[in-house]
Design a protein around this motif. Sequence first.
Motif, PDB file in Angstrom:
ATOM      1  N   ARG A  36       0.846  -1.075   0.104  1.00 33.52           N
ATOM      2  CA  ARG A  36      -0.096  -0.161  -0.055  1.00 33.52           C
ATOM      3  C   ARG A  36       0.867   1.308  -0.102  1.00 33.52           C
ATOM      4  O   ARG A  36       0.574   2.281  -0.758  1.00 33.52           O
ATOM      5  N   GLU A  37       1.867   1.311   0.886  1.00 29.38           N
ATOM      6  CA  GLU A  37       2.873   2.475   0.838  1.00 29.38           C
ATOM      7  C   GLU A  37       3.344   2.488  -0.380  1.00 29.38           C
ATOM      8  O   GLU A  37       3.558   3.723  -0.939  1.00 29.38           O
ATOM      9  N   LEU A  38       4.058   1.696  -1.160  1.00 28.34           N
ATOM     10  CA  LEU A  38       4.889   1.691  -2.363  1.00 28.34           C
ATOM     11  C   LEU A  38       3.869   2.155  -3.420  1.00 28.34           C
ATOM     12  O   LEU A  38       4.197   2.846  -4.225  1.00 28.34           O
ATOM     13  N   GLU A  39       2.680   1.862  -3.397  1.00 30.69           N
ATOM     14  CA  GLU A  39       1.557   2.158  -4.425  1.00 30.69           C
ATOM     15  C   GLU A  39       1.316   3.746  -4.252  1.00 30.69           C
ATOM     16  O   GLU A  39       0.973   4.354  -5.412  1.00 30.69           O
ATOM     17  N   ALA A  40       1.300   4.121  -3.112  1.00 30.37           N
ATOM     18  CA  ALA A  40       0.884   5.618  -2.734  1.00 30.37           C
ATOM     19  C   ALA A  40       2.219   6.499  -3.227  1.00 30.37           C
ATOM     20  O   ALA A  40       1.867   7.515  -3.813  1.00 30.37           O
ATOM     21  N   ASN A  41       3.416   6.011  -2.902  1.00 30.13           N
ATOM     22  CA  ASN A  41       4.662   6.730  -2.964  1.00 30.13           C
ATOM     23  C   ASN A  41       5.340   6.613  -4.315  1.00 30.13           C
ATOM     24  O   ASN A  41       6.028   7.505  -4.879  1.00 30.13           O
ATOM     25  N   HIS A  42       4.924   5.395  -4.884  1.00 24.91           N
ATOM     26  CA  HIS A  42       5.811   5.137  -6.276  1.00 24.91           C
ATOM     27  C   HIS A  42       4.804   4.547  -7.107  1.00 24.91           C
ATOM     28  O   HIS A  42       4.943   3.187  -7.507  1.00 24.91           O
ATOM     29  N   PRO A  43       3.982   5.416  -7.814  1.00 27.04           N
ATOM     30  CA  PRO A  43       2.922   4.756  -8.455  1.00 27.04           C
ATOM     31  C   PRO A  43       3.411   3.681  -9.725  1.00 27.04           C
ATOM     32  O   PRO A  43       2.626   3.222 -10.379  1.00 27.04           O
ATOM     33  N   ARG A  44       4.601   4.187 -10.164  1.00 21.36           N
ATOM     34  CA  ARG A  44       5.128   3.515 -11.496  1.00 21.36           C
ATOM     35  C   ARG A  44       5.783   2.184 -11.059  1.00 21.36           C
ATOM     36  O   ARG A  44       6.406   1.606 -12.044  1.00 21.36           O
ATOM     37  N   LEU A  45       5.981   1.825  -9.670  1.00 18.53           N
ATOM     38  CA  LEU A  45       6.499   0.644  -9.406  1.00 18.53           C
ATOM     39  C   LEU A  45       5.510  -0.530  -9.068  1.00 18.53           C
ATOM     40  O   LEU A  45       4.425  -0.143  -8.584  1.00 18.53           O
ATOM     41  N   ARG A  46       5.630  -1.447  -9.696  1.00 18.17           N
ATOM     42  CA  ARG A  46       4.465  -2.889  -9.554  1.00 18.17           C
ATOM     43  C   ARG A  46       5.264  -3.860  -8.564  1.00 18.17           C
ATOM     44  O   ARG A  46       6.322  -4.223  -8.978  1.00 18.17           O
ATOM     45  N   VAL A  47       4.738  -4.275  -7.576  1.00 15.76           N
ATOM     46  CA  VAL A  47       5.141  -5.075  -6.638  1.00 15.76           C
ATOM     47  C   VAL A  47       4.408  -6.192  -6.702  1.00 15.76           C
ATOM     48  O   VAL A  47       3.038  -6.369  -6.687  1.00 15.76           O
ATOM     49  N   VAL A  48       4.779  -7.612  -6.934  1.00 23.12           N
ATOM     50  CA  VAL A  48       4.214  -8.992  -7.035  1.00 23.12           C
ATOM     51  C   VAL A  48       4.551  -9.692  -6.107  1.00 23.12           C
ATOM     52  O   VAL A  48       5.838 -10.083  -5.887  1.00 23.12           O
ATOM     53  N   LEU A  49       3.483 -10.063  -5.240  1.00 29.16           N
ATOM     54  CA  LEU A  49       3.678 -10.971  -4.125  1.00 29.16           C
ATOM     55  C   LEU A  49       3.688 -12.386  -4.453  1.00 29.16           C
ATOM     56  O   LEU A  49       2.659 -12.792  -4.835  1.00 29.16           O
ATOM     57  N   ASN A  50       4.576 -13.107  -3.850  1.00 26.90           N
ATOM     58  CA  ASN A  50       4.544 -14.629  -3.990  1.00 26.90           C
ATOM     59  C   ASN A  50       4.624 -15.010  -2.525  1.00 26.90           C
ATOM     60  O   ASN A  50       5.632 -15.075  -1.922  1.00 26.90           O
ATOM     61  N   ALA A  51       3.772 -16.114  -2.214  1.00 31.59           N
ATOM     62  CA  ALA A  51       3.563 -16.351  -0.715  1.00 31.59           C
ATOM     63  C   ALA A  51       4.511 -17.707  -0.884  1.00 31.59           C
ATOM     64  O   ALA A  51       4.239 -18.564  -1.563  1.00 31.59           O
ATOM     65  N   MET A  52       5.635 -17.833  -0.224  1.00 32.00           N
ATOM     66  CA  MET A  52       6.524 -18.854  -0.264  1.00 32.00           C
ATOM     67  C   MET A  52       7.148 -19.147   1.092  1.00 32.00           C
ATOM     68  O   MET A  52       7.499 -18.108   1.698  1.00 32.00           O
TER      69      MET A  52
END
Length: 302
Positions: free
Chosen positions: A111-127
């Motif tokens: 959520r913080e990254l989406e708000a502060n860095h809208p050009r960054l895409r974070v993809v989460l993998n549960a491992m």
Amino acid sequence: MDISRLRALRELAKRKTMAAVADAMFVSASAVSQQISQLEDEAGVPLVERRGRGVRLTEAGERLVAHAERIIGILEEAKTDLAELKKIVAGEVRLAAFPSIASTLAPSTMRELEANHPRLRVVLNAMEPMEGLAALRAWQTDVAIVDDLTVDPSSVDRNVEVAYLCDDQLYAILPVSHPLARQDSIHLSELKDAKWALDVASNKYSEVIATACRSAGFEPVVNAYCNGFEVVVSLIEAGCSVSVMPGLRLKNYRGEVVSVPVVPEIRRRISAAVRAGEARNPAIAAVLRALRSAVELQGVSA
């Protein structure tokens, strides 16, 4: 020579079987075998020798792996240098996190990254931690959350850097009606006559709990091997079992169980692992900062 084939040979030097390399690189064993065969055609010499179910690198294979280590490191360093020069937080960062992190720290991080860095895409993998570390080494993820209970710090090679995030204490988890539920702390030996439910989503973690019980002088009587947190706590709520779980895993849980600190205290050290030198990459640096902010937001010990 194709870089993906060099990476496959490098993984084979560490893991010894095609199947293990396939698991680490998220491809089929036949695809790994084909990559090695194509690399041998390019090299013009045998690189591996089949030994039963495993393989052994030839002298040529070992020399090529040494070169591959340097080549891959240089390529990653070049990518980081270029990204650092741009000073733009953009692109995609793949984050591997085990369940207690994926359910607590990951949401606020993203959520913080989406708000502060809208050009960054974070993809989460549960491992699980070992899977995440293998994915990091195989360039299948960019940041892997690990802990020192399930990942031996000595097994982390020089191509990986580890940044401390926080400590996480383990608790005995009991039914509300359990006679020990109102104690300030519990020695594991006090639970020697109880029936245990173990979360075996991570075999390594369940081994840690079983080993702690043995150190307390007893072999736990297990009445449930569960592939996930939800099943474990449902059995505890029903009064069928007890267990030991990390505090972070319980952070957002609102069910009817009691958590009591274990003595002697059992803690795990949680860290973020990245490939050597990549913490300078603006996108990865932003993810690490956001993870630390999430630790503070959750009020976790750091």
